[in-house]
Design a protein around this motif. Structure first.
Motif, PDB file in Angstrom:
ATOM      1  N   TYR A   1     118.068   2.924  43.836  1.00 58.58           N
ATOM      2  CA  TYR A   1     116.742   2.730  44.421  1.00 58.58           C
ATOM      3  C   TYR A   1     115.772   1.967  43.523  1.00 58.58           C
ATOM      4  O   TYR A   1     114.848   1.333  44.015  1.00 58.58           O
ATOM      5  CB  TYR A   1     116.115   4.073  44.809  1.00 58.58           C
ATOM      6  CG  TYR A   1     116.845   4.728  45.944  1.00 58.58           C
ATOM      7  CD1 TYR A   1     116.788   4.194  47.227  1.00 58.58           C
ATOM      8  CD2 TYR A   1     117.626   5.848  45.735  1.00 58.58           C
ATOM      9  CE1 TYR A   1     117.482   4.765  48.283  1.00 58.58           C
ATOM     10  CE2 TYR A   1     118.320   6.435  46.782  1.00 58.58           C
ATOM     11  CZ  TYR A   1     118.248   5.897  48.049  1.00 58.58           C
ATOM     12  OH  TYR A   1     118.937   6.472  49.084  1.00 58.58           O
ATOM     13  N   SER A   2     115.984   2.025  42.220  1.00 61.13           N
ATOM     14  CA  SER A   2     115.017   1.406  41.302  1.00 61.13           C
ATOM     15  C   SER A   2     115.609   0.369  40.379  1.00 61.13           C
ATOM     16  O   SER A   2     114.906  -0.532  39.930  1.00 61.13           O
ATOM     17  CB  SER A   2     114.325   2.492  40.467  1.00 61.13           C
ATOM     18  OG  SER A   2     113.598   3.368  41.297  1.00 61.13           O
TER      19      SER A   2
ATOM     20  N   ASP B   1     108.895  -5.359  45.540  1.00 61.01           N
ATOM     21  CA  ASP B   1     107.789  -6.284  45.322  1.00 61.01           C
ATOM     22  C   ASP B   1     106.449  -5.563  45.405  1.00 61.01           C
ATOM     23  O   ASP B   1     105.566  -5.774  44.571  1.00 61.01           O
ATOM     24  CB  ASP B   1     107.850  -7.467  46.293  1.00 61.01           C
ATOM     25  CG  ASP B   1     107.834  -7.052  47.753  1.00 61.01           C
ATOM     26  OD1 ASP B   1     108.132  -5.878  48.076  1.00 61.01           O
ATOM     27  OD2 ASP B   1     107.526  -7.917  48.593  1.00 61.01           O
ATOM     28  N   GLN B   2     106.297  -4.666  46.369  1.00 60.70           N
ATOM     29  CA  GLN B   2     105.051  -3.914  46.489  1.00 60.70           C
ATOM     30  C   GLN B   2     104.865  -2.950  45.322  1.00 60.70           C
ATOM     31  O   GLN B   2     103.752  -2.763  44.821  1.00 60.70           O
ATOM     32  CB  GLN B   2     105.021  -3.136  47.810  1.00 60.70           C
ATOM     33  CG  GLN B   2     104.947  -4.028  49.022  1.00 60.70           C
ATOM     34  CD  GLN B   2     105.086  -3.244  50.307  1.00 60.70           C
ATOM     35  OE1 GLN B   2     104.905  -2.035  50.346  1.00 60.70           O
ATOM     36  NE2 GLN B   2     105.423  -3.946  51.379  1.00 60.70           N
ATOM     37  N   ARG B   3     105.954  -2.346  44.885  1.00 61.58           N
ATOM     38  CA  ARG B   3     105.894  -1.414  43.761  1.00 61.58           C
ATOM     39  C   ARG B   3     105.466  -2.131  42.484  1.00 61.58           C
ATOM     40  O   ARG B   3     104.605  -1.659  41.749  1.00 61.58           O
ATOM     41  CB  ARG B   3     107.270  -0.770  43.577  1.00 61.58           C
ATOM     42  CG  ARG B   3     107.227   0.430  42.698  1.00 61.58           C
ATOM     43  CD  ARG B   3     108.513   1.166  42.482  1.00 61.58           C
ATOM     44  NE  ARG B   3     109.638   0.937  43.336  1.00 61.58           N
ATOM     45  CZ  ARG B   3     110.838   1.445  43.087  1.00 61.58           C
ATOM     46  NH1 ARG B   3     111.049   2.202  42.026  1.00 61.58           N
ATOM     47  NH2 ARG B   3     111.851   1.203  43.889  1.00 61.58           N
TER      48      ARG B   3
ATOM     49  N   GLN C   1     107.970   5.972  42.162  1.00 66.06           N
ATOM     50  CA  GLN C   1     107.869   5.512  43.556  1.00 66.06           C
ATOM     51  C   GLN C   1     109.192   4.911  44.055  1.00 66.06           C
ATOM     52  O   GLN C   1     109.231   3.767  44.502  1.00 66.06           O
ATOM     53  CB  GLN C   1     106.770   4.458  43.655  1.00 66.06           C
ATOM     54  CG  GLN C   1     105.443   4.887  43.089  1.00 66.06           C
ATOM     55  CD  GLN C   1     104.514   3.696  42.886  1.00 66.06           C
ATOM     56  OE1 GLN C   1     104.533   2.740  43.638  1.00 66.06           O
ATOM     57  NE2 GLN C   1     103.690   3.768  41.865  1.00 66.06           N
TER      58      GLN C   1
ATOM     59  N   ASP D   1     105.046   4.485  35.935  1.00 63.56           N
ATOM     60  CA  ASP D   1     104.650   4.496  37.346  1.00 63.56           C
ATOM     61  C   ASP D   1     105.735   3.920  38.260  1.00 63.56           C
ATOM     62  O   ASP D   1     105.911   4.381  39.384  1.00 63.56           O
ATOM     63  CB  ASP D   1     103.345   3.728  37.553  1.00 63.56           C
ATOM     64  CG  ASP D   1     102.133   4.466  37.019  1.00 63.56           C
ATOM     65  OD1 ASP D   1     102.273   5.633  36.574  1.00 63.56           O
ATOM     66  OD2 ASP D   1     101.039   3.862  37.024  1.00 63.56           O
ATOM     67  N   TYR D   2     106.450   2.928  37.783  1.00 61.18           N
ATOM     68  CA  TYR D   2     107.489   2.300  38.595  1.00 61.18           C
ATOM     69  C   TYR D   2     108.522   3.322  39.072  1.00 61.18           C
ATOM     70  O   TYR D   2     108.905   3.335  40.242  1.00 61.18           O
ATOM     71  CB  TYR D   2     108.172   1.184  37.793  1.00 61.18           C
ATOM     72  CG  TYR D   2     109.323   0.551  38.518  1.00 61.18           C
ATOM     73  CD1 TYR D   2     109.100  -0.420  39.481  1.00 61.18           C
ATOM     74  CD2 TYR D   2     110.637   0.940  38.271  1.00 61.18           C
ATOM     75  CE1 TYR D   2     110.156  -1.001  40.174  1.00 61.18           C
ATOM     76  CE2 TYR D   2     111.693   0.370  38.946  1.00 61.18           C
ATOM     77  CZ  TYR D   2     111.448  -0.597  39.897  1.00 61.18           C
ATOM     78  OH  TYR D   2     112.494  -1.160  40.582  1.00 61.18           O
TER      79      TYR D   2
ATOM     80  N   LYS E   1     101.772  -3.081  42.673  1.00 61.69           N
ATOM     81  CA  LYS E   1     100.904  -1.901  42.529  1.00 61.69           C
ATOM     82  C   LYS E   1     100.813  -1.433  41.079  1.00 61.69           C
ATOM     83  O   LYS E   1      99.718  -1.167  40.579  1.00 61.69           O
ATOM     84  CB  LYS E   1     101.418  -0.772  43.417  1.00 61.69           C
ATOM     85  CG  LYS E   1     100.546   0.464  43.360  1.00 61.69           C
ATOM     86  CD  LYS E   1     101.052   1.559  44.282  1.00 61.69           C
ATOM     87  CE  LYS E   1     100.117   2.755  44.150  1.00 61.69           C
ATOM     88  NZ  LYS E   1     100.640   3.937  44.777  1.00 61.69           N
TER      89      LYS E   1
ATOM     90  N   ASN F   1     110.925   5.030  46.677  1.00 57.59           N
ATOM     91  CA  ASN F   1     111.100   4.633  48.074  1.00 57.59           C
ATOM     92  C   ASN F   1     110.257   3.426  48.474  1.00 57.59           C
ATOM     93  O   ASN F   1     110.362   2.951  49.595  1.00 57.59           O
ATOM     94  CB  ASN F   1     110.804   5.821  48.999  1.00 57.59           C
ATOM     95  CG  ASN F   1     111.797   6.951  48.771  1.00 57.59           C
ATOM     96  OD1 ASN F   1     112.986   6.713  48.580  1.00 57.59           O
ATOM     97  ND2 ASN F   1     111.303   8.171  48.756  1.00 57.59           N
ATOM     98  N   SER F   2     109.413   2.932  47.573  1.00 54.06           N
ATOM     99  CA  SER F   2     108.590   1.756  47.871  1.00 54.06           C
ATOM    100  C   SER F   2     109.404   0.479  47.677  1.00 54.06           C
ATOM    101  O   SER F   2     110.227   0.401  46.767  1.00 54.06           O
ATOM    102  CB  SER F   2     107.383   1.698  46.932  1.00 54.06           C
ATOM    103  OG  SER F   2     106.558   2.810  47.123  1.00 54.06           O
ATOM    104  N   PRO F   3     109.151  -0.550  48.501  1.00 55.80           N
ATOM    105  CA  PRO F   3     109.821  -1.837  48.288  1.00 55.80           C
ATOM    106  C   PRO F   3     109.493  -2.389  46.890  1.00 55.80           C
ATOM    107  O   PRO F   3     108.372  -2.227  46.404  1.00 55.80           O
ATOM    108  CB  PRO F   3     109.221  -2.728  49.378  1.00 55.80           C
ATOM    109  CG  PRO F   3     108.703  -1.783  50.418  1.00 55.80           C
ATOM    110  CD  PRO F   3     108.284  -0.550  49.675  1.00 55.80           C
TER     111      PRO F   3
END
Length: 170
Positions: A40-41, A81-83, A75, A71-72, A86, A77-79
């Motif tokens: 996922y990451s 590029d958006q992660r 999260q 912080d990365y 952010k 489950n976030s896409p």
């Protein structure tokens, strides 16, 4: 093939440069061993470069890199590029707020982050810290600098050669 997990070999290296006596660079990275985190990451690598001549650039670069790294992975489950967008925005916002509250003029850093997940590479940057792709002996810059000189080049007001000697290049 898609879904393949690549083996990554990383080696951080920084340089003080030619103008400063102290190194304002900070490198951070994480290569997870748990399969879900890898899936996922992926692996995250960050280089932050404190803005030379500004207040506490070395503190800004360390904070930004460490905060973004932490912080990365909070999260998953976030896409991607958006992660990345952010975490970089939040680190920059925190540094700006800290500098205002503590009377530190221009406390700042640049940052480039690279995520390797499966067979994909995702890059994000702010400022003039750059990402390059090296493949088959060819080096290609894959990010753009966020400075006035590069903006003038992009809009046709300045040539690349003129930018090398411009006061706006940094």
């Amino acid at each position: 093939p898609q879904g393949m997990i690549l083996q990554v070999d990383s080696h951080p290296l920084t340089d003080v440069g030619k103008k400063r006596s102290n190194n304002e660079d900070w490198v951070a990275g994480f290569e997870p061993t748990e399969l879900d985190e890898i899936k996922y990451s992926g692996c995250l690598y960050i280089v932050a470069d404190g803005v030379g001549g500004a207040s506490k650039g070395e503190r800004a670069s360390k904070y930004a890199a460490q905060k973004a790294l932490y912080d990365y992975y909070q999260q998953p489950n976030s896409p991607l590029d958006q992660r990345l967008q952010k975490i970089i925005r939040e680190a920059c916002s925190d540094i700006y707020q800290y500098s205002i509250e503590n009377g530190l003029s221009r406390m700042a850093t640049t940052l480039v982050a690279a995520v390797v997940r499966g067979d994909k590479l995702t890059i994000a940057n702010v400022g003039d810290s750059r990402g390059y792709l090296i493949r088959s002996g060819q080096i290609t810059q894959i990010t753009r600098d966020h400075n006035l000189a590069d903006e003038l080049i992009r809009n046709g007001s300045m040539t690349t050669e003129e930018a090398k000697f411009s006061k706006t290049r940094n």
